[in-house]
Design a protein around this motif. Structure first.
Motif, PDB file in Angstrom:
ATOM      1  N   UNK A  41       0.797  -1.221   0.000  1.00  0.00           N
ATOM      2  CA  UNK A  41       0.000   0.000   0.000  1.00  0.00           C
ATOM      3  C   UNK A  41       0.837   1.281   0.000  1.00  0.00           C
ATOM      4  N   UNK A  42       2.025   1.239   0.533  1.00  0.00           N
ATOM      5  CA  UNK A  42       2.892   2.414   0.487  1.00  0.00           C
ATOM      6  C   UNK A  42       3.223   2.749  -0.965  1.00  0.00           C
ATOM      7  N   UNK A  59     -11.810  -2.683  -4.172  1.00  0.00           N
ATOM      8  CA  UNK A  59     -12.451  -1.374  -4.297  1.00  0.00           C
ATOM      9  C   UNK A  59     -13.962  -1.410  -4.124  1.00  0.00           C
ATOM     10  N   UNK A  60     -14.571  -2.592  -4.067  1.00  0.00           N
ATOM     11  CA  UNK A  60     -16.024  -2.675  -3.897  1.00  0.00           C
ATOM     12  C   UNK A  60     -16.448  -2.504  -2.442  1.00  0.00           C
ATOM     13  N   UNK A  61     -15.506  -2.396  -1.518  1.00  0.00           N
ATOM     14  CA  UNK A  61     -15.842  -2.249  -0.105  1.00  0.00           C
ATOM     15  C   UNK A  61     -15.378  -0.876   0.389  1.00  0.00           C
ATOM     16  N   UNK A 104     -11.521   3.441   2.641  1.00  0.00           N
ATOM     17  CA  UNK A 104     -11.234   4.392   3.730  1.00  0.00           C
ATOM     18  C   UNK A 104      -9.864   4.096   4.330  1.00  0.00           C
ATOM     19  N   UNK A 105      -9.556   2.812   4.500  1.00  0.00           N
ATOM     20  CA  UNK A 105      -8.247   2.431   5.044  1.00  0.00           C
ATOM     21  C   UNK A 105      -7.135   2.854   4.096  1.00  0.00           C
ATOM     22  N   UNK A 106      -7.344   2.686   2.809  1.00  0.00           N
ATOM     23  CA  UNK A 106      -6.337   3.085   1.815  1.00  0.00           C
ATOM     24  C   UNK A 106      -6.114   4.598   1.877  1.00  0.00           C
ATOM     25  N   UNK A 107      -7.184   5.377   1.939  1.00  0.00           N
ATOM     26  CA  UNK A 107      -7.050   6.833   2.007  1.00  0.00           C
ATOM     27  C   UNK A 107      -6.331   7.243   3.281  1.00  0.00           C
ATOM     28  N   UNK A 108      -6.624   6.554   4.384  1.00  0.00           N
ATOM     29  CA  UNK A 108      -5.945   6.853   5.659  1.00  0.00           C
ATOM     30  C   UNK A 108      -4.447   6.610   5.536  1.00  0.00           C
TER      31      UNK A 108
END
Length: 158
Positions: free
Chosen positions: A84-85, A144-146, A151-155
């Motif tokens: 994710x980074x 991406x459907x959840x 929200x976790x990715x944006x955080x």
């Protein structure tokens, strides 16, 4: 509909004009159909009416502010990095460089038309993204459907 039926009682005095201020359908026609299904609208069609009769002026680059649709970028990503980074870095590298940028993602509120549509399409399983070194999911589109996962990715991106 019950309101209309009750208004026909002889002992109940109600102004017909006041009565007709209320929707007689299960869902107001502004947001749904007579059978209760929520309406979907193409909001871009409204832009045509808003911009009608205006000239498209040239705006200097130094005075431009770009609003990036984060969700569109999420869906356009191909060949994603391993964690994710690196996904976050790739996302930011996809944005405009020589101007101010607002990176915006939308999340739908429970009970909204958008939430109902997403629920109808189905949603992926929840995944706990523990941090920036969490490995990317094997199925990015399912991820991406959840909304919780996004929200976790944006955080992490913040």
């Amino acid at each position: 509909m019950q309101l209309l039926v009750q208004s026909q009682r002889q002992d109940w005095l109600i102004n017909q004009k006041d009565l007709l201020n209320y929707s007689l359908t299960t869902v107001p026609f502004s947001i749904g159909t007579a059978d209760g299904f929520l309406a979907k609208t193409d909001k871009l069609k409204g832009l045509k009416h808003v911009t009608e009769g205006t000239d498209h002026a040239a705006i200097p680059k130094d005075k431009t502010l770009v609003i990036e649709d984060g969700n569109a970028l999420f869906h356009s990503m191909k060949d994603n990095p391993s964690n994710f980074k690196h996904i976050s870095e790739k996302l930011f590298n996809m944005t405009q460089k020589k101007t101010d940028v607002i990176f915006s993602t939308d999340m739908c509120k429970q009970g909204s038309v958008k939430a109902m549509e997403r629920k109808h399409r189905g949603r992926g399983e929840k995944l706990l993204v523990k941090g920036e070194n969490t490995k990317k999911p094997a199925d990015w589109m399912n991820f991406l459907t959840n909304d919780e996962k996004k929200k976790q990715l944006v955080k992490i991106m913040c």
